[in-house]
Write an enzyme that holds these catalytic residues in place. Structure first.
Site, PDB file in Angstrom:
ATOM      1  N   ASP A  84      35.548  50.678  44.887  1.00 45.99           N
ATOM      2  CA  ASP A  84      34.543  49.844  45.532  1.00 45.99           C
ATOM      3  C   ASP A  84      34.679  49.827  47.050  1.00 45.99           C
ATOM      4  OD1 ASP A  84      32.320  48.089  45.172  1.00 45.99           O
ATOM      5  OD2 ASP A  84      33.618  46.384  45.615  1.00 45.99           O
ATOM      6  N   HIS A  85      33.538  49.698  47.736  1.00 48.39           N
ATOM      7  CA  HIS A  85      33.476  49.568  49.196  1.00 48.39           C
ATOM      8  C   HIS A  85      34.311  50.628  49.913  1.00 48.39           C
ATOM      9  CE1 HIS A  85      30.845  46.215  49.954  1.00 48.39           C
ATOM     10  NE2 HIS A  85      31.429  45.508  49.007  1.00 48.39           N
ATOM     11  N   SER A 214      30.499  35.596  43.728  1.00 41.07           N
ATOM     12  CA  SER A 214      31.377  34.420  43.569  1.00 41.07           C
ATOM     13  C   SER A 214      30.757  33.173  44.167  1.00 41.07           C
ATOM     14  CB  SER A 214      32.735  34.676  44.228  1.00 41.07           C
ATOM     15  OG  SER A 214      33.459  35.668  43.541  1.00 41.07           O
TER      16      SER A 214
END
Length: 287
Positions: A84-85, A214
């Site tokens: 990810d990222h 989140s």
């Protein structure tokens, strides 16, 4: 169970009109909690390791990737492994050899033209090796080291026409979009732009990804998935909040203990509860 590809899980969720949750892995306990939460919820999930997590592990991808993959393979739940990222091309090129079936290549800090060039090159590399590629367009703020960013400021959100052109130009398999969420939120107060999500869904021929989930309330996530068309839902900070809270509570009560297993175990269980909840939420089974 053998690792399942991220693309397969995303496509299956989209076909059912549901979402698929992806959870950040920082430690072995994160991976164990994701597997346990998926088994408890009876739902598939994605274990994702960010470039920042790799940096935390001394810049070595292979050890944490091997640990996460081993946990996934011994789970009864269908689990995928996602990088990810990723901003580093060098790290991108390690993905295939370390067992990742998918990568989120993040060129969102670049200008639109540079983003297109860099992402198209990443997609060409990935597709030659069967690697599913996600990218980002718009500005989802809140990442470590970045200046604060208002998720509702002008020019921050993803433009549907630009997103459609971007997908055509790059060939990406999924697109992370800026629609009102932000990374690293510890309170669930984000308000999503559902009208924009719907326009993006109609304009873009690939699954949409929500980063910074989140900080998004349950009803906002449920609506984004079931009514607006968001598919991959990324969750990271909520796990760390639960883990840290449980560890703090244990240490406050047991002030002389020194065995890390005694406080890591409740931290892992707290993450498992959060993971099970999010999985039920995006799959439509949460009560």
């Amino acid at each position: 169970m053998p690792l399942v590809s991220t693309g397969e899980l995303v496509s299956a969720a989209q076909a059912r009109g549901h979402g698929i949750a992806a959870f950040n892995v920082i430690t072995l306990e994160h991976a164990e909690a994701i597997a346990a939460g998926a088994e408890r919820a009876g739902a598939p999930a994605i274990l994702q390791i960010s470039e920042n997590a790799v940096k935390f592990h001394g810049g070595r991808l292979a050890p944490i990737a091997a640990a996460a993959a081993a946990v996934a393979r011994t789970s009864a739940a269908p689990l995928a492994l996602h990088l990810d990222h990723v901003e580093s091309v060098e790290l991108l090129h390690q993905a295939h050899e370390t067992g990742f079936g998918s990568v989120m290549f993040d060129a969102s800090k670049l200008s639109y033209e540079e983003n297109v060039r860099a992402t198209a090159a990443a997609v060409a590399w990935g597709h030659e090796r069967g690697v599913w590629i996600e990218a980002e367009l718009g500005k989802v703020g809140g990442k470590e080291g970045e200046a604060p960013l208002d998720a509702h400021a002008p020019g921050v959100r993803t433009d549907p026409d630009e997103a459609a052109a971007y997908v055509r130009a790059t060939g990406v398999d999924a697109l992370a979009v800026a629609v009102g969420s932000s990374h690293a939120m510890t309170e669930r107060t984000a308000a999503l732009d559902h009208e924009l999500i719907g326009r993006l869904r109609d304009a873009v021929p690939v699954p949409l990804v929500l980063h910074g989930s989140s900080g998004v309330p349950d009803e906002e996530i449920r609506r984004a998935v079931t009514a607006s068309g968001m598919v991959k839902i990324n969750v990271g900070t909520a796990l760390n909040t639960a883990f840290t809270g449980a560890v703090r509570a244990h240490l406050a009560e047991h002030t002389t203990g020194v065995d890390p297993r005694k406080y890591i175990a409740p931290g892992r269980e707290a993450m498992t509860d959060v993971i099970s909840h999010f999985l039920g939420l995006v799959s439509g089974t949460a009560r």
